[in-house]
Design a protein around this motif. Sequence first.
Motif, PDB file in Angstrom:
ATOM      1  N   ASP A  22      -7.685  22.255  27.651  1.00  0.00           N
ATOM      2  CA  ASP A  22      -8.594  21.717  27.052  1.00  0.00           C
ATOM      3  C   ASP A  22      -8.800  22.173  25.637  1.00  0.00           C
ATOM      4  N   PHE A  23      -8.317  23.392  25.438  1.00  0.00           N
ATOM      5  CA  PHE A  23      -8.291  24.136  24.146  1.00  0.00           C
ATOM      6  C   PHE A  23      -7.350  23.562  23.163  1.00  0.00           C
ATOM      7  N   VAL A  24      -6.000  23.206  23.909  1.00  0.00           N
ATOM      8  CA  VAL A  24      -4.746  22.663  23.309  1.00  0.00           C
ATOM      9  C   VAL A  24      -5.236  21.031  22.829  1.00  0.00           C
ATOM     10  N   ALA A  25      -5.902  20.113  23.764  1.00  0.00           N
ATOM     11  CA  ALA A  25      -6.122  19.066  23.460  1.00  0.00           C
ATOM     12  C   ALA A  25      -7.360  18.804  22.487  1.00  0.00           C
ATOM     13  N   HIS A  26      -8.059  19.824  22.182  1.00  0.00           N
ATOM     14  CA  HIS A  26      -9.083  19.845  21.123  1.00  0.00           C
ATOM     15  C   HIS A  26      -8.535  20.575  20.071  1.00  0.00           C
ATOM     16  N   ASP A  27      -7.258  20.689  19.804  1.00  0.00           N
ATOM     17  CA  ASP A  27      -6.645  21.104  18.647  1.00  0.00           C
ATOM     18  C   ASP A  27      -7.014  22.545  18.003  1.00  0.00           C
ATOM     19  N   LEU A  30     -11.879  26.621  18.354  1.00  0.00           N
ATOM     20  CA  LEU A  30     -12.831  27.835  18.943  1.00  0.00           C
ATOM     21  C   LEU A  30     -14.068  27.372  19.188  1.00  0.00           C
ATOM     22  N   ARG A  31     -14.904  26.728  18.235  1.00  0.00           N
ATOM     23  CA  ARG A  31     -16.004  26.252  18.642  1.00  0.00           C
ATOM     24  C   ARG A  31     -16.376  25.532  19.658  1.00  0.00           C
ATOM     25  N   TYR A  32     -15.405  24.321  20.012  1.00  0.00           N
ATOM     26  CA  TYR A  32     -15.267  23.753  21.059  1.00  0.00           C
ATOM     27  C   TYR A  32     -15.263  24.636  22.319  1.00  0.00           C
ATOM     28  N   LEU A  33     -14.344  25.363  22.567  1.00  0.00           N
ATOM     29  CA  LEU A  33     -13.992  26.173  23.575  1.00  0.00           C
ATOM     30  C   LEU A  33     -15.297  26.972  23.918  1.00  0.00           C
ATOM     31  N   MET A  34     -15.932  27.747  22.852  1.00  0.00           N
ATOM     32  CA  MET A  34     -17.086  28.709  23.054  1.00  0.00           C
ATOM     33  C   MET A  34     -18.286  27.698  23.700  1.00  0.00           C
TER      34      MET A  34
END
Length: 98
Positions: A22-27, A30-34
């Motif tokens: 998911d982290f890779v798919a969203h470039d 870090l904000r998205y991951l957190m």
Amino acid sequence: MDDIRASNPPSNPALLEALTKDFVAHDFDLRYLMRTIANSRTYQSGIATNEWNEKDTRTSRHAVPRGLSAEELMDALALVTGVRPVFPDAPPETRASN
């Protein structure tokens, strides 16, 4: 706290793999991951227990509260107040906990 080193295996490899993809798919956002982690059911667990999870300490069905150590509390207070403690014979950036 986690012991982050290559020889320490993840406790949930499938979850780590899913978060990685998911982290890779969203470039590598870090904000998205957190936000993803903070919005998860596990992260949002309260400390209140019920008859089914009151003795559960392994599956994260409820948050387990714990106090801070004296060193962690000192560092937290220094951070929020902006007042750094002075430790004799130590560099100025030294924290109480390492």
